[in-house]
Design a protein around this motif. Structure first.
Motif, PDB file in Angstrom:
ATOM      1  N   LEU A   1      12.892   2.651  31.665  1.00  0.00           N
ATOM      2  CA  LEU A   1      13.551   1.489  31.063  1.00  0.00           C
ATOM      3  C   LEU A   1      13.062   1.285  29.627  1.00  0.00           C
ATOM      4  O   LEU A   1      13.857   1.009  28.721  1.00  0.00           O
ATOM      5  CB  LEU A   1      13.271   0.239  31.903  1.00  0.00           C
ATOM      6  N   ALA A   2      11.758   1.440  29.415  1.00  0.00           N
ATOM      7  CA  ALA A   2      11.207   1.290  28.071  1.00  0.00           C
ATOM      8  C   ALA A   2      11.748   2.355  27.130  1.00  0.00           C
ATOM      9  O   ALA A   2      12.021   2.087  25.943  1.00  0.00           O
ATOM     10  CB  ALA A   2       9.678   1.375  28.122  1.00  0.00           C
ATOM     11  N   GLY A   3      11.941   3.555  27.634  1.00  0.00           N
ATOM     12  CA  GLY A   3      12.512   4.625  26.813  1.00  0.00           C
ATOM     13  C   GLY A   3      13.929   4.294  26.371  1.00  0.00           C
ATOM     14  O   GLY A   3      14.316   4.567  25.222  1.00  0.00           O
ATOM     15  N   ASP A   4      14.706   3.719  27.268  1.00  0.00           N
ATOM     16  CA  ASP A   4      16.066   3.315  26.901  1.00  0.00           C
ATOM     17  C   ASP A   4      16.048   2.221  25.842  1.00  0.00           C
ATOM     18  O   ASP A   4      16.864   2.205  24.916  1.00  0.00           O
ATOM     19  CB  ASP A   4      16.828   2.834  28.141  1.00  0.00           C
ATOM     20  N   ALA A   5      15.094   1.275  25.964  1.00  0.00           N
ATOM     21  CA  ALA A   5      14.979   0.212  24.970  1.00  0.00           C
ATOM     22  C   ALA A   5      14.587   0.792  23.605  1.00  0.00           C
ATOM     23  O   ALA A   5      15.120   0.391  22.565  1.00  0.00           O
ATOM     24  CB  ALA A   5      13.949  -0.821  25.420  1.00  0.00           C
ATOM     25  N   THR A   6      13.671   1.765  23.600  1.00  0.00           N
ATOM     26  CA  THR A   6      13.264   2.411  22.351  1.00  0.00           C
ATOM     27  C   THR A   6      14.439   3.139  21.718  1.00  0.00           C
ATOM     28  O   THR A   6      14.643   3.093  20.494  1.00  0.00           O
ATOM     29  CB  THR A   6      12.116   3.406  22.616  1.00  0.00           C
ATOM     30  N   LEU A   7      15.229   3.817  22.555  1.00  0.00           N
ATOM     31  CA  LEU A   7      16.396   4.533  22.045  1.00  0.00           C
ATOM     32  C   LEU A   7      17.367   3.576  21.360  1.00  0.00           C
ATOM     33  O   LEU A   7      17.904   3.867  20.278  1.00  0.00           O
ATOM     34  CB  LEU A   7      17.092   5.259  23.199  1.00  0.00           C
ATOM     35  N   LEU A   8      17.585   2.415  21.956  1.00  0.00           N
ATOM     36  CA  LEU A   8      18.463   1.411  21.350  1.00  0.00           C
ATOM     37  C   LEU A   8      17.882   0.909  20.029  1.00  0.00           C
ATOM     38  O   LEU A   8      18.593   0.731  19.041  1.00  0.00           O
ATOM     39  CB  LEU A   8      18.666   0.241  22.307  1.00  0.00           C
ATOM     40  N   PHE A   9      16.571   0.691  19.998  1.00  0.00           N
ATOM     41  CA  PHE A   9      15.924   0.168  18.798  1.00  0.00           C
ATOM     42  C   PHE A   9      16.013   1.165  17.643  1.00  0.00           C
ATOM     43  O   PHE A   9      16.169   0.784  16.477  1.00  0.00           O
ATOM     44  CB  PHE A   9      14.463  -0.192  19.099  1.00  0.00           C
ATOM     45  N   TYR A  10      15.908   2.448  17.944  1.00  0.00           N
ATOM     46  CA  TYR A  10      16.002   3.464  16.899  1.00  0.00           C
ATOM     47  C   TYR A  10      17.334   3.383  16.145  1.00  0.00           C
ATOM     48  O   TYR A  10      17.417   3.781  14.980  1.00  0.00           O
ATOM     49  CB  TYR A  10      15.860   4.869  17.511  1.00  0.00           C
ATOM     50  N   GLY A  11      18.358   2.900  16.820  1.00  0.00           N
ATOM     51  CA  GLY A  11      19.674   2.826  16.199  1.00  0.00           C
ATOM     52  C   GLY A  11      19.901   1.574  15.371  1.00  0.00           C
ATOM     53  O   GLY A  11      20.977   1.411  14.782  1.00  0.00           O
ATOM     54  N   THR A  12      18.920   0.678  15.306  1.00  0.00           N
ATOM     55  CA  THR A  12      19.088  -0.569  14.557  1.00  0.00           C
ATOM     56  C   THR A  12      18.601  -0.407  13.123  1.00  0.00           C
ATOM     57  O   THR A  12      17.808   0.485  12.795  1.00  0.00           O
ATOM     58  CB  THR A  12      18.305  -1.720  15.216  1.00  0.00           C
ATOM     59  N   GLU A  13      19.057  -1.320  12.239  1.00  0.00           N
ATOM     60  CA  GLU A  13      18.616  -1.317  10.854  1.00  0.00           C
ATOM     61  C   GLU A  13      17.120  -1.599  10.757  1.00  0.00           C
ATOM     62  O   GLU A  13      16.404  -1.009   9.941  1.00  0.00           O
ATOM     63  CB  GLU A  13      19.401  -2.364  10.063  1.00  0.00           C
ATOM     64  N   GLU A  14      16.636  -2.477  11.621  1.00  0.00           N
ATOM     65  CA  GLU A  14      15.214  -2.821  11.613  1.00  0.00           C
ATOM     66  C   GLU A  14      14.364  -1.611  11.976  1.00  0.00           C
ATOM     67  O   GLU A  14      13.331  -1.335  11.351  1.00  0.00           O
ATOM     68  CB  GLU A  14      14.944  -3.975  12.574  1.00  0.00           C
ATOM     69  N   GLY A  15      14.768  -0.880  13.020  1.00  0.00           N
ATOM     70  CA  GLY A  15      14.023   0.317  13.402  1.00  0.00           C
ATOM     71  C   GLY A  15      14.059   1.377  12.312  1.00  0.00           C
ATOM     72  O   GLY A  15      13.061   2.056  12.047  1.00  0.00           O
ATOM     73  N   ASN A  16      15.202   1.521  11.659  1.00  0.00           N
ATOM     74  CA  ASN A  16      15.345   2.532  10.620  1.00  0.00           C
ATOM     75  C   ASN A  16      14.528   2.194   9.377  1.00  0.00           C
ATOM     76  O   ASN A  16      14.087   3.086   8.647  1.00  0.00           O
ATOM     77  CB  ASN A  16      16.821   2.690  10.250  1.00  0.00           C
ATOM     78  N   GLU A  17      14.310   0.879   9.127  1.00  0.00           N
ATOM     79  CA  GLU A  17      13.516   0.465   7.967  1.00  0.00           C
ATOM     80  C   GLU A  17      12.094   1.019   8.050  1.00  0.00           C
ATOM     81  O   GLU A  17      11.536   1.508   7.056  1.00  0.00           O
ATOM     82  CB  GLU A  17      13.480  -1.065   7.878  1.00  0.00           C
ATOM     83  N   GLY A  18      11.483   0.946   9.213  1.00  0.00           N
ATOM     84  CA  GLY A  18      10.125   1.462   9.370  1.00  0.00           C
ATOM     85  C   GLY A  18      10.045   2.945   9.113  1.00  0.00           C
ATOM     86  O   GLY A  18       9.143   3.432   8.408  1.00  0.00           O
TER      87      GLY A  18
END
Length: 387
Positions: A351-368
Protein backbone atom coordinates in the motif's frame (compact mmCIF):
# COMPACT_ATOMS: atom_id res chain seq x y z
CA UNK A 1 -51.08 -8.87 9.59
CA UNK A 2 -53.51 -6.91 11.72
CA UNK A 3 -50.74 -4.87 13.33
CA UNK A 4 -49.29 -3.93 9.94
CA UNK A 5 -52.70 -2.94 8.62
CA UNK A 6 -53.38 -0.81 11.70
CA UNK A 7 -49.97 0.88 11.38
CA UNK A 8 -50.42 1.59 7.68
CA UNK A 9 -53.90 2.94 8.27
CA UNK A 10 -52.82 5.11 11.19
CA UNK A 11 -49.96 6.72 9.22
CA UNK A 12 -52.17 7.18 6.20
CA UNK A 13 -54.87 8.89 8.26
CA UNK A 14 -52.36 11.21 9.94
CA UNK A 15 -50.89 12.33 6.62
CA UNK A 16 -54.05 12.96 4.57
CA UNK A 17 -56.18 16.12 5.00
CA UNK A 18 -59.73 15.84 6.29
CA UNK A 19 -61.98 14.12 3.73
CA UNK A 20 -64.29 16.10 1.48
CA UNK A 21 -65.90 15.60 -1.91
CA UNK A 22 -64.09 14.50 -5.08
CA UNK A 23 -62.98 17.36 -7.29
CA UNK A 24 -59.96 16.70 -9.51
CA UNK A 25 -57.92 13.95 -11.17
CA UNK A 26 -54.79 14.50 -9.09
CA UNK A 27 -56.73 13.55 -5.96
CA UNK A 28 -57.85 10.37 -7.68
CA UNK A 29 -54.23 9.45 -8.54
CA UNK A 30 -53.15 10.01 -4.92
CA UNK A 31 -55.91 7.70 -3.72
CA UNK A 32 -54.85 5.02 -6.21
CA UNK A 33 -51.27 5.31 -5.00
CA UNK A 34 -52.32 4.97 -1.38
CA UNK A 35 -54.46 1.96 -2.27
CA UNK A 36 -51.52 0.28 -4.06
CA UNK A 37 -49.05 0.99 -1.26
CA UNK A 38 -51.18 0.21 1.80
CA UNK A 39 -53.77 -2.22 0.36
CA UNK A 40 -56.58 -0.05 1.77
CA UNK A 41 -59.88 0.82 0.12
CA UNK A 42 -59.81 4.27 -1.56
CA UNK A 43 -60.75 6.95 1.00
CA UNK A 44 -62.89 9.96 0.16
CA UNK A 45 -61.00 12.54 -1.83
CA UNK A 46 -59.74 15.73 -0.22
CA UNK A 47 -60.43 19.23 -1.49
CA UNK A 48 -56.94 20.74 -1.43
CA UNK A 49 -54.67 22.89 -3.59
CA UNK A 50 -52.31 21.37 -6.17
CA UNK A 51 -49.35 22.17 -3.92
CA UNK A 52 -50.95 20.45 -0.97
CA UNK A 53 -51.76 17.32 -2.93
CA UNK A 54 -48.20 17.10 -4.28
CA UNK A 55 -46.91 17.27 -0.70
CA UNK A 56 -49.32 14.52 0.38
CA UNK A 57 -48.29 12.27 -2.49
CA UNK A 58 -44.62 12.73 -1.67
CA UNK A 59 -45.18 11.90 1.99
CA UNK A 60 -47.26 8.81 1.18
CA UNK A 61 -44.59 7.64 -1.25
CA UNK A 62 -41.77 8.15 1.25
CA UNK A 63 -43.50 6.15 4.01
CA UNK A 64 -44.66 3.45 1.60
CA UNK A 65 -41.11 2.98 0.39
CA UNK A 66 -40.08 1.98 3.94
CA UNK A 67 -43.12 0.05 5.13
CA UNK A 68 -44.60 -1.79 2.17
CA UNK A 69 -43.08 -4.19 -0.34
CA UNK A 70 -43.51 -3.24 -3.99
CA UNK A 71 -46.60 -4.42 -5.83
CA UNK A 72 -46.33 -7.57 -7.90
CA UNK A 73 -45.92 -7.26 -11.64
CA UNK A 74 -48.76 -5.17 -13.13
CA UNK A 75 -51.67 -6.99 -14.69
CA UNK A 76 -53.37 -5.97 -17.87
CA UNK A 77 -56.06 -3.34 -17.39
CA UNK A 78 -54.63 -1.83 -14.18
CA UNK A 79 -54.25 1.93 -14.04
CA UNK A 80 -50.85 3.52 -14.66
CA UNK A 81 -50.63 4.70 -11.05
CA UNK A 82 -51.39 1.42 -9.33
CA UNK A 83 -49.11 -0.48 -11.71
CA UNK A 84 -46.07 1.48 -10.53
CA UNK A 85 -44.17 0.27 -7.46
CA UNK A 86 -44.98 2.02 -4.20
CA UNK A 87 -43.04 5.24 -3.89
CA UNK A 88 -44.07 6.74 -7.21
CA UNK A 89 -42.03 4.37 -9.37
CA UNK A 90 -39.63 7.13 -10.44
CA UNK A 91 -36.58 6.93 -8.14
CA UNK A 92 -34.74 3.68 -8.87
CA UNK A 93 -35.73 3.49 -12.54
CA UNK A 94 -34.73 7.11 -13.15
CA UNK A 95 -31.36 6.59 -11.44
CA UNK A 96 -30.71 3.46 -13.52
CA UNK A 97 -31.75 5.21 -16.71
CA UNK A 98 -29.48 8.15 -15.90
CA UNK A 99 -26.51 5.86 -15.20
CA UNK A 100 -27.06 3.91 -18.40
CA UNK A 101 -27.46 7.10 -20.40
CA UNK A 102 -24.04 8.28 -19.21
CA UNK A 103 -22.12 5.00 -19.16
CA UNK A 104 -24.09 2.77 -21.52
CA UNK A 105 -24.58 -0.97 -21.20
CA UNK A 106 -21.58 -3.23 -20.71
CA UNK A 107 -20.91 -4.69 -24.18
CA UNK A 108 -21.53 -8.39 -24.62
CA UNK A 109 -19.87 -9.07 -27.96
CA UNK A 110 -17.72 -12.23 -28.16
CA UNK A 111 -14.12 -11.82 -27.10
CA UNK A 112 -11.33 -12.62 -29.57
CA UNK A 113 -8.26 -14.23 -28.02
CA UNK A 114 -4.73 -14.28 -29.38
CA UNK A 115 -1.91 -16.42 -28.03
CA UNK A 116 0.66 -14.48 -26.01
CA UNK A 117 4.09 -15.18 -24.56
CA UNK A 118 6.41 -13.38 -22.18
CA UNK A 119 9.40 -13.46 -24.51
CA UNK A 120 11.73 -14.51 -21.72
CA UNK A 121 11.80 -18.27 -21.78
CA UNK A 122 10.79 -21.47 -23.55
CA UNK A 123 7.33 -21.87 -25.02
CA UNK A 124 4.54 -22.49 -22.52
CA UNK A 125 3.35 -26.11 -22.25
CA UNK A 126 1.59 -26.38 -18.88
CA UNK A 127 -0.10 -23.01 -19.36
CA UNK A 128 -2.08 -21.34 -22.14
CA UNK A 129 -1.47 -17.60 -22.10
CA UNK A 130 -3.82 -15.37 -24.12
CA UNK A 131 -4.75 -11.70 -24.46
CA UNK A 132 -8.02 -10.29 -25.74
CA UNK A 133 -7.71 -8.42 -29.03
CA UNK A 134 -8.43 -4.73 -28.51
CA UNK A 135 -9.30 -5.17 -24.82
CA UNK A 136 -7.28 -4.98 -21.61
CA UNK A 137 -7.93 -8.60 -20.60
CA UNK A 138 -5.40 -11.41 -20.18
CA UNK A 139 -6.35 -15.07 -19.64
CA UNK A 140 -4.05 -17.64 -18.05
CA UNK A 141 -5.22 -21.26 -18.32
CA UNK A 142 -3.72 -24.22 -16.47
CA UNK A 143 -3.30 -26.76 -19.27
CA UNK A 144 -3.11 -30.18 -17.62
CA UNK A 145 -6.66 -31.52 -18.04
CA UNK A 146 -5.40 -35.12 -17.97
CA UNK A 147 -4.39 -34.47 -14.33
CA UNK A 148 -7.49 -32.39 -13.55
CA UNK A 149 -5.23 -29.36 -13.94
CA UNK A 150 -3.08 -30.31 -10.95
CA UNK A 151 0.05 -28.19 -10.90
CA UNK A 152 3.63 -29.33 -10.83
CA UNK A 153 6.66 -27.06 -10.32
CA UNK A 154 6.90 -26.41 -14.07
CA UNK A 155 3.25 -25.34 -14.09
CA UNK A 156 3.81 -22.89 -11.25
CA UNK A 157 6.88 -21.40 -12.94
CA UNK A 158 4.95 -20.85 -16.16
CA UNK A 159 2.03 -19.32 -14.25
CA UNK A 160 4.47 -16.93 -12.58
CA UNK A 161 5.97 -15.92 -15.94
CA UNK A 162 2.54 -15.24 -17.42
CA UNK A 163 1.42 -13.19 -14.41
CA UNK A 164 4.64 -11.15 -14.57
CA UNK A 165 4.08 -10.37 -18.23
CA UNK A 166 0.45 -9.37 -17.63
CA UNK A 167 1.57 -7.10 -14.79
CA UNK A 168 4.20 -5.37 -16.93
CA UNK A 169 1.88 -4.95 -19.93
CA UNK A 170 0.33 -1.49 -19.45
CA UNK A 171 -2.50 -2.36 -21.86
CA UNK A 172 -3.74 -5.12 -19.52
CA UNK A 173 -6.11 -4.11 -16.72
CA UNK A 174 -7.55 -7.40 -15.48
CA UNK A 175 -6.43 -11.05 -15.55
CA UNK A 176 -8.48 -14.25 -15.67
CA UNK A 177 -7.12 -17.46 -14.11
CA UNK A 178 -8.85 -20.67 -15.16
CA UNK A 179 -8.33 -24.35 -15.97
CA UNK A 180 -8.49 -26.19 -19.28
CA UNK A 181 -11.83 -27.90 -19.94
CA UNK A 182 -14.94 -28.05 -17.78
CA UNK A 183 -14.06 -30.82 -15.32
CA UNK A 184 -11.54 -28.96 -13.14
CA UNK A 185 -10.30 -25.47 -12.40
CA UNK A 186 -7.36 -26.91 -10.48
CA UNK A 187 -7.07 -29.95 -8.22
CA UNK A 188 -4.00 -28.72 -6.34
CA UNK A 189 -0.46 -30.08 -6.33
CA UNK A 190 0.26 -33.19 -8.39
CA UNK A 191 0.74 -35.84 -5.70
CA UNK A 192 2.76 -38.01 -8.06
CA UNK A 193 5.55 -35.39 -7.88
CA UNK A 194 5.41 -34.79 -4.15
CA UNK A 195 8.61 -35.49 -2.23
CA UNK A 196 9.71 -35.04 1.37
CA UNK A 197 10.99 -31.57 0.35
CA UNK A 198 7.82 -30.44 -1.43
CA UNK A 199 7.08 -30.86 -5.12
CA UNK A 200 9.82 -31.53 -7.63
CA UNK A 201 10.03 -32.07 -11.36
CA UNK A 202 12.41 -34.89 -12.38
CA UNK A 203 16.04 -34.04 -11.56
CA UNK A 204 14.98 -30.87 -9.75
CA UNK A 205 15.05 -29.68 -6.14
CA UNK A 206 11.81 -30.02 -4.20
CA UNK A 207 10.11 -26.93 -2.79
CA UNK A 208 6.63 -25.45 -2.30
CA UNK A 209 6.74 -23.14 -5.32
CA UNK A 210 3.02 -22.41 -5.20
CA UNK A 211 3.43 -20.31 -2.02
CA UNK A 212 5.38 -17.74 -4.06
CA UNK A 213 2.62 -17.77 -6.68
CA UNK A 214 -0.01 -17.05 -4.03
CA UNK A 215 1.95 -14.01 -2.84
CA UNK A 216 2.46 -12.89 -6.45
CA UNK A 217 -1.29 -12.92 -7.13
CA UNK A 218 -2.03 -11.01 -3.91
CA UNK A 219 0.57 -8.33 -4.70
CA UNK A 220 -0.20 -8.01 -8.40
CA UNK A 221 -1.65 -4.47 -8.78
CA UNK A 222 -4.38 -5.58 -11.19
CA UNK A 223 -7.53 -7.57 -10.36
CA UNK A 224 -7.27 -11.35 -10.86
CA UNK A 225 -10.54 -13.20 -11.45
CA UNK A 226 -10.79 -16.96 -10.92
CA UNK A 227 -13.08 -18.48 -13.56
CA UNK A 228 -14.04 -21.81 -12.01
CA UNK A 229 -15.63 -24.82 -13.69
CA UNK A 230 -15.50 -28.26 -12.12
CA UNK A 231 -13.20 -29.06 -9.21
CA UNK A 232 -11.40 -26.32 -7.27
CA UNK A 233 -9.95 -28.43 -4.48
CA UNK A 234 -6.81 -28.63 -2.38
CA UNK A 235 -4.18 -26.17 -3.61
CA UNK A 236 -6.53 -25.26 -6.44
CA UNK A 237 -9.12 -24.14 -3.91
CA UNK A 238 -6.52 -21.90 -2.30
CA UNK A 239 -5.60 -20.42 -5.70
CA UNK A 240 -9.19 -19.31 -6.28
CA UNK A 241 -9.34 -17.83 -2.76
CA UNK A 242 -6.23 -15.67 -3.27
CA UNK A 243 -7.74 -14.28 -6.46
CA UNK A 244 -9.69 -11.04 -6.05
CA UNK A 245 -12.99 -12.37 -7.43
CA UNK A 246 -14.42 -15.80 -8.26
CA UNK A 247 -17.00 -16.48 -10.98
CA UNK A 248 -18.22 -20.08 -10.64
CA UNK A 249 -20.06 -22.34 -13.03
CA UNK A 250 -22.98 -24.31 -11.65
CA UNK A 251 -20.90 -27.51 -11.91
CA UNK A 252 -18.11 -26.16 -9.69
CA UNK A 253 -17.02 -28.15 -6.62
CA UNK A 254 -15.01 -26.58 -3.79
CA UNK A 255 -13.10 -28.06 -0.86
CA UNK A 256 -9.87 -28.88 0.90
CA UNK A 257 -8.22 -32.30 0.69
CA UNK A 258 -5.07 -31.75 2.75
CA UNK A 259 -5.94 -33.73 5.88
CA UNK A 260 -6.89 -36.72 3.70
CA UNK A 261 -3.53 -36.77 1.90
CA UNK A 262 -1.28 -35.73 4.78
CA UNK A 263 -1.03 -32.05 3.92
CA UNK A 264 -2.32 -28.63 4.96
CA UNK A 265 -1.93 -24.91 4.26
CA UNK A 266 -1.46 -22.92 7.46
CA UNK A 267 -0.90 -19.70 5.48
CA UNK A 268 -3.32 -18.03 3.07
CA UNK A 269 -5.27 -21.27 2.77
CA UNK A 270 -6.35 -20.92 6.39
CA UNK A 271 -6.34 -17.17 7.06
CA UNK A 272 -8.11 -16.04 3.88
CA UNK A 273 -10.64 -18.86 4.15
CA UNK A 274 -11.48 -17.79 7.69
CA UNK A 275 -11.98 -14.22 6.44
CA UNK A 276 -14.22 -15.37 3.60
CA UNK A 277 -16.49 -17.88 5.32
CA UNK A 278 -15.89 -17.31 9.05
CA UNK A 279 -13.78 -19.28 11.55
CA UNK A 280 -16.34 -22.02 12.24
CA UNK A 281 -16.98 -22.83 8.57
CA UNK A 282 -13.24 -22.70 7.84
CA UNK A 283 -12.61 -25.26 10.57
CA UNK A 284 -15.35 -27.45 9.12
CA UNK A 285 -13.83 -27.28 5.64
CA UNK A 286 -10.36 -28.18 6.90
CA UNK A 287 -11.18 -30.67 9.68
CA UNK A 288 -13.79 -32.65 7.73
CA UNK A 289 -12.32 -32.18 4.23
CA UNK A 290 -15.79 -32.13 2.68
CA UNK A 291 -16.67 -30.93 -0.81
CA UNK A 292 -19.25 -28.19 -1.45
CA UNK A 293 -21.39 -27.37 -4.47
CA UNK A 294 -21.32 -24.01 -6.23
CA UNK A 295 -24.63 -23.11 -4.63
CA UNK A 296 -23.30 -23.91 -1.14
CA UNK A 297 -20.12 -21.94 -1.86
CA UNK A 298 -22.20 -18.97 -2.96
CA UNK A 299 -24.26 -19.02 0.22
CA UNK A 300 -21.17 -19.04 2.46
CA UNK A 301 -19.52 -16.15 0.58
CA UNK A 302 -16.79 -18.23 -1.02
CA UNK A 303 -17.61 -17.03 -4.56
CA UNK A 304 -19.08 -13.87 -6.07
CA UNK A 305 -21.64 -15.36 -8.43
CA UNK A 306 -22.75 -18.72 -9.87
CA UNK A 307 -23.79 -18.94 -13.52
CA UNK A 308 -24.69 -21.77 -15.92
CA UNK A 309 -21.60 -23.51 -17.24
CA UNK A 310 -22.31 -22.43 -20.82
CA UNK A 311 -22.33 -18.76 -19.73
CA UNK A 312 -19.21 -18.89 -17.56
CA UNK A 313 -16.73 -17.12 -19.85
CA UNK A 314 -19.35 -14.65 -21.10
CA UNK A 315 -20.18 -13.57 -17.53
CA UNK A 316 -16.50 -13.37 -16.57
CA UNK A 317 -15.73 -11.18 -19.57
CA UNK A 318 -18.65 -8.93 -18.61
CA UNK A 319 -17.14 -8.43 -15.13
CA UNK A 320 -13.74 -7.71 -16.71
CA UNK A 321 -15.18 -5.09 -19.02
CA UNK A 322 -17.02 -3.43 -16.17
CA UNK A 323 -13.81 -3.25 -14.12
CA UNK A 324 -11.93 -1.79 -17.10
CA UNK A 325 -14.34 1.17 -17.15
CA UNK A 326 -13.06 2.28 -13.74
CA UNK A 327 -9.94 4.15 -12.64
CA UNK A 328 -6.91 1.81 -12.75
CA UNK A 329 -5.16 3.77 -10.01
CA UNK A 330 -8.21 3.57 -7.75
CA UNK A 331 -8.46 -0.19 -8.37
CA UNK A 332 -4.75 -0.64 -7.65
CA UNK A 333 -4.81 1.22 -4.34
CA UNK A 334 -8.08 -0.42 -3.28
CA UNK A 335 -6.63 -3.89 -3.85
CA UNK A 336 -3.60 -2.99 -1.73
CA UNK A 337 -5.80 -1.53 1.00
CA UNK A 338 -8.16 -4.52 1.09
CA UNK A 339 -5.19 -6.89 1.41
CA UNK A 340 -3.12 -4.79 3.82
CA UNK A 341 -5.04 -5.71 6.97
CA UNK A 342 -4.38 -9.42 6.39
CA UNK A 343 -0.87 -9.19 4.97
CA UNK A 344 0.80 -7.43 7.89
CA UNK A 345 3.96 -5.44 7.15
CA UNK A 346 4.12 -6.87 3.63
CA UNK A 347 0.61 -5.59 2.96
CA UNK A 348 1.42 -2.16 4.35
CA UNK A 349 4.56 -2.08 2.22
CA UNK A 350 2.50 -2.73 -0.92
CA UNK A 351 0.00 0.00 0.00
CA UNK A 352 2.84 2.38 0.84
CA UNK A 353 4.47 1.64 -2.51
CA UNK A 354 1.28 2.59 -4.32
CA UNK A 355 1.11 5.84 -2.33
CA UNK A 356 4.75 6.62 -3.24
CA UNK A 357 4.00 5.92 -6.90
CA UNK A 358 1.13 8.42 -6.81
CA UNK A 359 3.30 11.01 -5.06
CA UNK A 360 6.03 10.72 -7.70
CA UNK A 361 3.51 11.95 -10.25
CA UNK A 362 2.70 15.17 -8.37
CA UNK A 363 4.29 18.59 -8.82
CA UNK A 364 5.37 18.55 -5.18
CA UNK A 365 7.15 15.21 -5.56
CA UNK A 366 8.83 16.35 -8.76
CA UNK A 367 10.09 19.56 -7.09
CA UNK A 368 12.30 17.57 -4.71
CA UNK A 369 13.79 15.44 -7.48
CA UNK A 370 14.32 18.42 -9.82
CA UNK A 371 16.00 20.48 -7.11
CA UNK A 372 18.38 17.60 -6.38
CA UNK A 373 19.30 17.24 -10.05
CA UNK A 374 19.77 21.04 -10.36
CA UNK A 375 21.84 21.17 -7.13
CA UNK A 376 19.58 23.74 -5.49
CA UNK A 377 17.46 23.97 -2.38
CA UNK A 378 13.92 22.67 -3.03
CA UNK A 379 11.10 25.20 -2.64
CA UNK A 380 8.17 23.44 -0.98
CA UNK A 381 6.62 26.69 0.27
CA UNK A 382 4.36 26.94 -2.77
CA UNK A 383 2.52 23.74 -1.86
CA UNK A 384 -0.44 23.95 0.54
CA UNK A 385 -0.35 22.21 3.90
CA UNK A 386 -3.85 20.85 3.76
CA UNK A 387 -5.81 20.07 6.96
Amino acid sequence: MGDHTFLHGYIFQKMLPSPKMKENHRESESASLATACFHLPPPPMADTSDEGMHAVARRVAAVANHLSPPDPAPKAGRSSVSARPCGGGGGGASMKDSYQRIHGEVPDHPVVWRTADDGSGPEFTDVIYEKAVGEGIAKITINRPERRNAFRPKTVKELSRAFNDARDDVSIGVIILTGKGTKAFCSGGDQALRTKDGYADPDDVGRLNVLDLQVQIRRLPKPVIAMVAGYAIGGGHILHMVCDLTIAADNAIFGQTGPKVGSFDAGYGSSIMSRLVGPKKAREMWFLARFYTASEADKMGLVNIVVPLENLEQETIKWCREILRNSPTAIRVLKSALNAVDDGHAGLQELAGDATLLFYGTEEGNEGKTAYMQKRRPDFSKFPRLP
